[in-house]
Design a protein around this motif. Structure first.
Motif, PDB file in Angstrom:
ATOM      1  N   ILE A  41      -9.934  29.821 -98.945  1.00 46.14           N
ATOM      2  CA  ILE A  41     -11.246  31.023 -98.645  1.00 46.14           C
ATOM      3  C   ILE A  41     -12.284  30.219 -97.928  1.00 46.14           C
ATOM      4  N   ASN A  42     -12.593  29.072 -98.290  1.00 45.15           N
ATOM      5  CA  ASN A  42     -13.603  28.278 -97.865  1.00 45.15           C
ATOM      6  C   ASN A  42     -13.341  27.653 -96.413  1.00 45.15           C
ATOM      7  N   LEU A  43     -12.106  27.290 -96.050  1.00 43.88           N
ATOM      8  CA  LEU A  43     -11.611  27.020 -94.807  1.00 43.88           C
ATOM      9  C   LEU A  43     -11.473  28.034 -93.830  1.00 43.88           C
ATOM     10  N   HIS A  44     -10.859  29.115 -94.362  1.00 42.91           N
ATOM     11  CA  HIS A  44     -10.781  30.232 -93.661  1.00 42.91           C
ATOM     12  C   HIS A  44     -12.005  30.854 -93.227  1.00 42.91           C
ATOM     13  N   ASN A  45     -13.204  30.843 -94.014  1.00 47.12           N
ATOM     14  CA  ASN A  45     -14.735  31.184 -93.737  1.00 47.12           C
ATOM     15  C   ASN A  45     -15.235  30.467 -92.645  1.00 47.12           C
ATOM     16  N   ALA A  46     -14.832  29.094 -92.574  1.00 47.31           N
ATOM     17  CA  ALA A  46     -15.371  28.294 -91.753  1.00 47.31           C
ATOM     18  C   ALA A  46     -14.476  28.484 -90.252  1.00 47.31           C
ATOM     19  N   GLN A  47     -13.146  28.902 -90.420  1.00 51.63           N
ATOM     20  CA  GLN A  47     -12.384  29.352 -89.244  1.00 51.63           C
ATOM     21  C   GLN A  47     -13.224  30.544 -88.741  1.00 51.63           C
ATOM     22  N   VAL A  48     -13.491  31.464 -89.210  1.00 52.61           N
ATOM     23  CA  VAL A  48     -13.974  32.552 -88.767  1.00 52.61           C
ATOM     24  C   VAL A  48     -15.326  32.365 -88.159  1.00 52.61           C
ATOM     25  N   ILE A  49     -16.316  31.514 -88.634  1.00 54.10           N
ATOM     26  CA  ILE A  49     -17.429  30.941 -87.841  1.00 54.10           C
ATOM     27  C   ILE A  49     -16.944  30.156 -86.480  1.00 54.10           C
ATOM     28  N   HIS A  50     -16.081  29.528 -86.607  1.00 53.99           N
ATOM     29  CA  HIS A  50     -15.718  28.828 -85.470  1.00 53.99           C
ATOM     30  C   HIS A  50     -15.430  29.710 -84.273  1.00 53.99           C
ATOM     31  N   GLU A  51     -14.519  30.624 -84.652  1.00 56.69           N
ATOM     32  CA  GLU A  51     -13.806  31.426 -83.832  1.00 56.69           C
ATOM     33  C   GLU A  51     -14.673  32.740 -83.263  1.00 56.69           C
ATOM     34  N   LEU A  72     -20.460  25.883 -97.651  1.00 55.85           N
ATOM     35  CA  LEU A  72     -19.808  26.319 -96.533  1.00 55.85           C
ATOM     36  C   LEU A  72     -20.681  25.503 -95.512  1.00 55.85           C
ATOM     37  N   ALA A  73     -21.846  25.618 -95.514  1.00 51.18           N
ATOM     38  CA  ALA A  73     -22.755  24.791 -94.406  1.00 51.18           C
ATOM     39  C   ALA A  73     -22.426  23.143 -94.603  1.00 51.18           C
ATOM     40  N   LEU A  74     -22.335  22.787 -95.490  1.00 50.70           N
ATOM     41  CA  LEU A  74     -21.916  21.228 -95.600  1.00 50.70           C
ATOM     42  C   LEU A  74     -20.432  21.098 -94.942  1.00 50.70           C
ATOM     43  N   LEU A  75     -19.503  22.020 -95.305  1.00 52.79           N
ATOM     44  CA  LEU A  75     -18.236  21.807 -94.843  1.00 52.79           C
ATOM     45  C   LEU A  75     -18.135  21.892 -93.310  1.00 52.79           C
ATOM     46  N   LEU A  76     -19.161  23.174 -92.856  1.00 56.22           N
ATOM     47  CA  LEU A  76     -19.185  23.236 -91.247  1.00 56.22           C
ATOM     48  C   LEU A  76     -19.731  21.792 -90.572  1.00 56.22           C
ATOM     49  N   PRO A 213     -33.666  30.041 -95.221  1.00 53.80           N
ATOM     50  CA  PRO A 213     -32.645  30.129 -94.126  1.00 53.80           C
ATOM     51  C   PRO A 213     -31.202  30.835 -95.080  1.00 53.80           C
ATOM     52  N   PHE A 214     -30.969  30.553 -96.131  1.00 55.63           N
ATOM     53  CA  PHE A 214     -29.647  31.015 -97.017  1.00 55.63           C
ATOM     54  C   PHE A 214     -29.946  32.475 -97.128  1.00 55.63           C
TER      55      PHE A 214
END
Length: 496
Positions: A41-51, A72-76, A213-214
């Motif tokens: 879910i974390n990886l998918h959320n990052a995908q959505v932000i990128h796309e 999520l911000a740290l992952l990005l 910011p959050f």
């Protein structure tokens, strides 16, 4: 200069030992792989932000289903410099591990532990109750544990700095329940003597500004100031109106398992000092357990009881306080006895980790591969594990729990929640009638526990199994995913 260099050397040793452990695990398991669907879910959320959009959950913003905005911000951020997103998530877990160990180490130093004891406690914190596997799960658990460790470290510093209020402002967006600890920590700072009014105003301003910011990110992306994940799970699992004996049984079993896993070291929490810190941590633990008992008792056993692991740094800090006090002899006895229990707890977590890694995650991966190969027309699929199928799949999805499909929450809020789960099947059938899925992807354990297939059939749906995911040899049947073809009730199909 000698003690400074020695201190720096010990810190470096902690960092090196932790990094080495993660490198060794990476080599043993064959890369950046994760035992839980929630990691994806974390990886998918990052995908959505990128796309810029979600092709699986149509029209759903990235932060929907994201409990931890900070995680999520740290992952990005890591994905900016690391090509592989799975490797980025693994490195984030390693970073959380290092932060957790360093926070413990410095907290031990603050209460007077000397020689090798701070390093042994800090690095041993990875073995304690199988904590390492909570850092390897790809979720926000490790970041939450690191935040608690650093919160304790900053609370026990001899000199207050702006770092404590900065962390307090961020902690609610690491895990929502850490809001309690944030408030308590800020109260300690504000009620202490010796701080100027100017410093206290600056501390409050810093805490607020670090949260803004959050708050804005969640508000802009989801229309809410807080994540919806806890609410979605609360309404689906529907423990709030369960009988009190059942609720007490859920919490008692979860806390008993946790107590055995860390026995007898949890007894050292009575040695925590200073007194104000001990009171805040005790109140935090009481409200935390009490809130789960009241509203979501079964949640304490989810994902290897991961929510309880925020107490690991608190218990280990209690050990440090005991070793550096008049209770040293008793504490050493506790440490000696724990040698009988910690290997059992570590072994249990290891077994659970490996079973999920080679069992249901492998079965899920195989099932999603089948979907991609055999369903090219991108039909809508009803799911309860909302992560990997969105991360690796190319179909439209409906999350029947509601983590990634917010509209589903309302059905459970209206039917499942007030009936203590009795009307869950009806809620799921209404969700299906609203979204018209053509298939259902379900773990056998969930199907057996919540009667997904039987419930849909009782509501008039035709449910036919079309594929069984392949796990590793000897994978228990509850850990296998199945794909079912769905046909709507005739009356519902005519009305639509």
């Amino acid at each position: 200069m000698g003690p400074i260099l020695k201190g720096q050397g010990t810190v470096a040793a902690c960092v090196f030992a932790t990094a080495a452990i993660f490198a060794i695990v990476y080599w043993i398991i064959g890369g950046a792989v994760f035992p839980t669907d929630d990691a994806f879910i974390n990886l998918h959320n990052a995908q959505v932000i990128h796309e810029g959009h979600d092709e699986n959950y149509i029209g759903v913003p990235a932060l929907v289903g994201a409990t931890s905005g900070v995680h999520l911000a740290l992952l990005l951020a890591i994905e900016k410099v690391v090509f592989s997103d799975t490797l980025a998530l693994y490195l984030l877990g390693a970073f959380c591990g290092v932060a957790y160990v360093l926070g413990l180490f410095l907290a031990c130093i603050n209460v007077g532990c000397s020689r090798l004891e701070p390093m042994l406690i800090a690095v041993g914190g990875l073995i304690f109750a199988g904590t390492l596997f909570q850092l390897l799960n790809g979720m926000d658990t490790g970041l939450a544990m690191a935040a608690v460790a650093w919160n304790i470290k900053l609370l026990t510093d001899k000199r207050r700095t702006i770092s404590l209020p900065l962390l307090c402002g961020i902690m609610p967006f690491i895990r929502p329940e850490l809001s309690l600890l944030s408030v308590g920590s800020m109260l300690i700072l504000l009620l202490e003597n010796g701080h100027s009014l100017r410093f206290k105003i600056a501390a409050c301003a810093t805490s607020l500004l670090s949260a803004v910011p959050f708050l804005m990110w969640y508000w802009v992306d989801t229309g809410s100031l807080v994540p919806s994940t806890v609410g979605a799970k609360t309404y689906y699992f529907a423990d709030r109106y369960a009988d009190w004996p059942d609720k007490l049984r859920f919490v008692s079993l979860a806390t008993a398992r946790a107590a055995v896993a860390c026995f007898p070291l949890f007894l050292c929490v009575r040695f925590i000092r200073p007194r104000s810190v001990g009171i805040v941590l005790a109140v935090f633990a009481t409200i935390f357990i009490g809130s789960y008992l009241w509203k979501f008792p079964s949640g304490l056993s989810h994902n290897g009881s991961r929510y309880l692991y925020i107490f690991a740094p608190i218990i280990l800090f209690g050990v440090a306080c005991g070793l550096s006090s008049a209770a040293r002899t008793n504490t050493l006895r506790f440490v000696g006895i724990s040698a009988l229990f910690l290997p059992l707890a570590f072994g249990g977590q290891l077994s659970d980790y490996w079973t999920h890694l080679t069992g249901n995650q492998k079965s899920l991966s195989d099932a999603v591969h089948w979907i991609n190969e055999n369903l090219p027309d991108r039909p809508t699929i009803l799911v309860h594990d909302a992560g990997y199928v969105a991360y690796a799949g190319h179909v439209r999805l409906v999350d029947l729990v509601g983590l990634k499909t917010p509209a589903a929450i309302e059905f459970h809020k209206r039917l499942t929640y007030p009936s203590a789960g009795e009307l869950r099947s009806k809620a799921i059938a209404e969700i299906a009638r609203s979204f018209h899925p053509k298939y259902l992807l379900a773990l056998q354990e969930w199907n057996e526990k919540f009667g997904l297939v039987d419930g849909l059939r009782e509501q008039g749906w035709v449910v036919e199994e079309v594929y069984t995911g392949k796990g590793q040899t000897n994978t228990p049947s509850p850990d296998i995913y199945h794909i079912y073809k769905l046909s709507e009730p005739i009356t519902a199909a005519r009305q639509s």
